[in-house]
Design an enzyme around this catalytic site. Structure first.
Site, PDB file in Angstrom:
ATOM      1  N   ASP A  18      -0.079   0.608  -1.221  1.00  9.98           N
ATOM      2  CA  ASP A  18      -0.699  -0.161  -2.303  1.00  9.98           C
ATOM      3  C   ASP A  18      -0.865   0.641  -3.588  1.00  9.98           C
ATOM      4  OD1 ASP A  18      -0.928  -2.220  -0.439  1.00  9.98           O
ATOM      5  OD2 ASP A  18      -2.911  -1.553   0.198  1.00  9.98           O
ATOM      6  N   LYS A  21       3.925   0.069  -5.893  1.00 10.68           N
ATOM      7  CA  LYS A  21       5.388   0.232  -5.757  1.00 10.68           C
ATOM      8  C   LYS A  21       6.120  -0.993  -6.269  1.00 10.68           C
ATOM      9  CE  LYS A  21       4.707   0.843  -1.337  1.00 10.68           C
ATOM     10  NZ  LYS A  21       3.243   0.985  -1.287  1.00 10.68           N
ATOM     11  N   GLY A  45       2.738  -5.663   1.183  1.00 10.79           N
ATOM     12  CA  GLY A  45       2.359  -6.698   0.211  1.00 10.79           C
ATOM     13  C   GLY A  45       2.577  -6.083  -1.153  1.00 10.79           C
ATOM     14  N   HIS A  46       3.639  -6.472  -1.817  1.00  9.39           N
ATOM     15  CA  HIS A  46       4.000  -5.871  -3.108  1.00  9.39           C
ATOM     16  C   HIS A  46       3.785  -6.899  -4.213  1.00  9.39           C
ATOM     17  CE1 HIS A  46       6.805  -2.805  -0.895  1.00  9.39           C
ATOM     18  NE2 HIS A  46       5.535  -2.706  -0.555  1.00  9.39           N
ATOM     19  N   GLN A 225       4.876   0.615   2.582  1.00  9.57           N
ATOM     20  CA  GLN A 225       3.834   1.521   3.077  1.00  9.57           C
ATOM     21  C   GLN A 225       3.902   2.817   2.241  1.00  9.57           C
ATOM     22  OE1 GLN A 225       5.908  -0.203   5.773  1.00  9.57           O
ATOM     23  NE2 GLN A 225       4.379  -1.697   5.190  1.00  9.57           N
TER      24      GLN A 225
HETATM   25  P1  GDP Z   1       2.272  -1.932  -3.512  1.00 10.50           P
HETATM   26  O1  GDP Z   1       2.035  -2.360  -2.108  1.00 10.50           O
HETATM   27  O2  GDP Z   1       2.444  -0.449  -3.632  1.00 10.50           O
HETATM   28  O3  GDP Z   1       3.376  -2.684  -4.177  1.00 10.50           O
HETATM   29  O4  GDP Z   1       0.921  -2.262  -4.311  1.00 10.50           O
HETATM   30  P2  GDP Z   1       0.048  -3.629  -4.193  1.00 10.50           P
HETATM   31  O5  GDP Z   1       0.760  -4.709  -4.892  1.00 10.50           O
HETATM   32  O6  GDP Z   1      -0.369  -3.859  -2.797  1.00 10.50           O
HETATM   33  O7  GDP Z   1      -1.265  -3.186  -4.947  1.00 10.50           O
HETATM   34  C1  GDP Z   1      -1.256  -2.733  -6.251  1.00 10.50           C
HETATM   35  C2  GDP Z   1      -2.148  -3.661  -7.097  1.00 10.50           C
HETATM   36  O8  GDP Z   1      -2.397  -3.056  -8.348  1.00 10.50           O
HETATM   37  C3  GDP Z   1      -1.481  -4.978  -7.406  1.00 10.50           C
HETATM   38  O9  GDP Z   1      -2.470  -5.960  -7.515  1.00 10.50           O
HETATM   39  C4  GDP Z   1      -0.820  -4.731  -8.746  1.00 10.50           C
HETATM   40  O10 GDP Z   1      -0.658  -5.934  -9.519  1.00 10.50           O
HETATM   41  C5  GDP Z   1      -1.822  -3.824  -9.401  1.00 10.50           C
HETATM   42  N1  GDP Z   1      -1.270  -2.824 -10.324  1.00 10.50           N
HETATM   43  C6  GDP Z   1      -0.114  -2.133 -10.242  1.00 10.50           C
HETATM   44  N2  GDP Z   1      -0.035  -1.217 -11.242  1.00 10.50           N
HETATM   45  C7  GDP Z   1      -1.172  -1.336 -11.961  1.00 10.50           C
HETATM   46  C8  GDP Z   1      -1.723  -0.624 -13.090  1.00 10.50           C
HETATM   47  O11 GDP Z   1      -1.131   0.311 -13.634  1.00 10.50           O
HETATM   48  N3  GDP Z   1      -2.949  -1.051 -13.535  1.00 10.50           N
HETATM   49  C9  GDP Z   1      -3.645  -2.060 -12.951  1.00 10.50           C
HETATM   50  N4  GDP Z   1      -4.832  -2.384 -13.431  1.00 10.50           N
HETATM   51  N5  GDP Z   1      -3.158  -2.733 -11.883  1.00 10.50           N
HETATM   52  C10 GDP Z   1      -1.963  -2.365 -11.391  1.00 10.50           C
HETATM   53  P1  IMO Z   2       2.389  -1.693   1.179  1.00 10.21           P
HETATM   54  O1  IMO Z   2       3.889  -1.687   1.285  1.00 10.21           O
HETATM   55  C1  IMO Z   2      -1.418  -0.371   2.808  1.00 10.21           C
HETATM   56  C2  IMO Z   2      -1.638   0.136   7.149  1.00 10.21           C
HETATM   57  C3  IMO Z   2      -2.564  -0.815   7.880  1.00 10.21           C
HETATM   58  C4  IMO Z   2      -2.992   0.074   9.022  1.00 10.21           C
HETATM   59  C5  IMO Z   2      -1.727   0.840   9.358  1.00 10.21           C
HETATM   60  C6  IMO Z   2      -0.911   0.225  10.484  1.00 10.21           C
HETATM   61  O2  IMO Z   2       1.829  -2.943   0.620  1.00 10.21           O
HETATM   62  O3  IMO Z   2       1.888  -0.452   0.527  1.00 10.21           O
HETATM   63  P2  IMO Z   2       0.614  -1.951  10.700  1.00 10.21           P
HETATM   64  O4  IMO Z   2       0.296  -3.387  10.469  1.00 10.21           O
HETATM   65  O5  IMO Z   2       1.722  -1.435   9.859  1.00 10.21           O
HETATM   66  O6  IMO Z   2       0.821  -1.619  12.130  1.00 10.21           O
HETATM   67  O7  IMO Z   2      -0.730  -1.166  10.252  1.00 10.21           O
HETATM   68  O8  IMO Z   2      -0.949   0.840   8.177  1.00 10.21           O
HETATM   69  N1  IMO Z   2      -0.607  -0.531   6.300  1.00 10.21           N
HETATM   70  C7  IMO Z   2      -0.685  -0.590   4.970  1.00 10.21           C
HETATM   71  N2  IMO Z   2      -1.662  -0.184   4.132  1.00 10.21           N
HETATM   72  N3  IMO Z   2      -0.273  -0.905   2.322  1.00 10.21           N
HETATM   73  C8  IMO Z   2       0.713  -1.290   3.164  1.00 10.21           C
HETATM   74  O9  IMO Z   2       1.910  -1.710   2.723  1.00 10.21           O
HETATM   75  C9  IMO Z   2       0.524  -1.174   4.548  1.00 10.21           C
HETATM   76  N4  IMO Z   2       1.269  -1.483   5.639  1.00 10.21           N
HETATM   77  C10 IMO Z   2       0.575  -1.066   6.689  1.00 10.21           C
HETATM   78  O10 IMO Z   2      -3.646  -1.201   7.067  1.00 10.21           O
HETATM   79  O11 IMO Z   2      -3.943   1.007   8.568  1.00 10.21           O
HETATM   80 MG    MG Z   3       0.646  -3.424  -0.980  1.00 10.74          MG
END
Ligand code: GDP
Ligand code: IMO
Ligand code: MG
Length: 425
Positions: A18, A21, A45-46, A225
């Site tokens: 999170d 990416k 979850g991207h 991840q």
């Molecule tokens: P990922 O799993 O690495 O793709 O990240 P997620 O989407 O799960 O979580 C990142 C969250 O931060 C999302 O809600 C993005 O929209 C938000 N986000 C990404 N870059 C930035 C940033 O530079 N600033 C802010 N405020 N939000 C960001």
């Molecule tokens: P993105 O791509 C954050 C974490 C889960 C748990 C562990 C194992 O959005 O960054 P699983 O369901 O894979 O067996 O869970 O890994 N986890 C993540 N945490 N971002 C993710 O994906 C994750 N995918 C798995 O919360 O701790």
């Molecule tokens: Mg994510």
């Protein structure tokens, strides 16, 4: 920013997921012909925000909003087929047309069935306070079937008799092992109902990628991840069940290491973790609450509140070294505006000696001593800033200090969720 990294570039999370990416993958996908997922499944979850409209990608590559981009789901993934079709539908509902025509799934990718989700939840229940805090998406059990060589692969959709036999056998085996009532007939019916839609998407993705590389096409490898959740290099057992760091590209797509020209690491300007497991810089106070609230730190897949903490230069440096990261995209710097002071973990000490990994046993974790460096905060809103020089002095100092501590250039800085809220250096 990317032109000097070469033809084929990887994006890898350096913390616990999170980091943002998806946003960078989307932002730079216009410069690549193909975007590939190589590991994991719908546990990812991207999030991408375009002109205020939010999209969340779980299994489809995050480059699919670009109409020319081809998306590949490699052999290293575990695919929830109905879930993936649902994602495709959401994109067509948003006016993107038939995105499926631009998606290729490996014949060798493993199919994630409903029984994997049931086993995932059952295992968590049985572990009690040793639970992992998984996403509940069946990831661990699907990879366990793969490693035990009883997994069901996408190519099995082409032989219905074999498919039925394998489903029955696996359900019987797991029903007994886990004392669960699994439903082979329902599983088969579900797969048969999506089979015709999936068949045209299946291909030999390894051959496709090698042919395209010969033609000079460019590839973006989208990590899901993050390094600290990698099955081998992360905080085991509190990790996911596949190789999600750099090595996963070679095994999960059949692309050799020489073809990965550059690696971008994504690091949040602070740290978060969702689920259980060691988190050295965790803040269980008003600072943690501030980060969660200001950064909207709630899981994109499960909605769970994310644990928040200070930036951890030790863990991040470990990820950078192991994954061969060339440059960093520091994300969410804007979230720190308003904090009086900021801390960064600079050293781990265990039993009087410096260590370079997050300790994974409970006993060692309890004994861990952390050295921090403190920085003054800033109050200005950063969201409209697009050049490094315009950042408040304290923000610049913070970024330059991080760069020195992690020994890797920070070449992009996120200052908002929107696609273009980026500062390039
Ligand atoms: P990922 O799993 O690495 O793709 O990240 P997620 O989407 O799960 O979580 C990142 C969250 O931060 C999302 O809600 C993005 O929209 C938000 N986000 C990404 N870059 C930035 C940033 O530079 N600033 C802010 N405020 N939000 C960001
Ligand atoms: P993105 O791509 C954050 C974490 C889960 C748990 C562990 C194992 O959005 O960054 P699983 O369901 O894979 O067996 O869970 O890994 N986890 C993540 N945490 N971002 C993710 O994906 C994750 N995918 C798995 O919360 O701790
Ligand atoms: Mg994510």
């Amino acid at each position: 920013m990317l032109s000097d990294l070469g033809h084929n570039v990887a994006i890898i999370g350096t913390q616990w997921g999170d980091e943002g990416k998806g946003k960078l993958v989307d932002s730079v996908s216009g410069s690549f012909d193909i975007v590939c997922r190589f590991s994991g499944g719908a546990n990812a979850g991207h999030t991408i925000v375009v002109d205020g409209k939010k999209f969340v990608f779980h299994l489809l590559p995050s480059g699919m909003l670009h109409e020319e981009t081809v998306g590949v789901i490699g052999n290293g993934t575990v695919v929830d087929l109905p879930g993936m079709l649902e994602e495709l539908k959401q994109l067509s509902d948003a006016g993107l047309g038939n995105v499926g025509e631009r998606v290729k799934i490996s014949f060798r990718a493993h199919i994630l069935l409903d029984y994997h989700k049931k086993i995932d939840q059952e295992l968590e229940k049985r572990k009690g306070d040793r639970k992992i805090g998984t996403t509940g998406r069946g990831i661990g059990p699907a990879y366990a079937d793969k490693t035990a060589r009883i997994g069901i692969r996408c190519e099995d959709l082409l032989d219905i008799e074999l498919l039925e036999e394998k489903i029955k056998q696996n359900c019987a085996f797991h029903s007994k092992n886990y004392d669960l009532e699994l439903q082979p007939a329902e599983e088969l019916e579900k797969l048969l109902s999506v089979r015709e839609q999936i068949k045209p998407l299946l291909c030999d993705t390894r051959k496709f990628l090698h042919d395209e590389m010969k033609k000079g096409k460019t590839i973006l490898f989208e990590g899901a991840q993050a390094h600290q959740l990698d099955l081998d290099h992360g905080t085991y057992p509190f990790v996911t069940s596949s190789p999600v760091s750099i090595g996963g590209i070679c095994t999960g797509l059949g692309v050799p290491p020489q073809k990965i020209d550059g690696v971008i690491g994504i690091a949040k300007a602070y740290c978060t973790r969702v689920g259980e497991g060691p988190f050295p810089t965790e803040l269980e106070d008003e600072n943690g609450e501030f980060l969660r609230k200001n950064g909207f730190e709630f899981g994109a897949t499960t909605g769970r509140p994310r644990r928040c903490g200070w930036f951890d230069a030790v863990a991040t440096k470990n990820s950078i070294e192991t994954a061969g990261i060339d440059i960093i995209n520091l994300t969410k710097l804007d979230v720190l505006s308003g904090m009086k002071e900021l801390k960064v973990a600079t050293k781990y000490i265990l039993d009087g000696k410096e260590i370079f990994n997050v300790p994974t046993t409970k006993k060692n974790f309890k004994k861990l001593e952390i050295e921090y460096k403190t920085f003054p905060g800033w109050t200005e809103d950063l969201s409209n800033i697009r050049s490094f020089d315009e950042l408040p002095e304290n923000a610049k100092t913070y970024v330059l200090a991080l760069e020195e501590m992690i020994e890797c250039p920070i070449r992009a800085i996120g200052v908002g969720a929107d696609r273009d809220a980026l500062i390039f250096r």
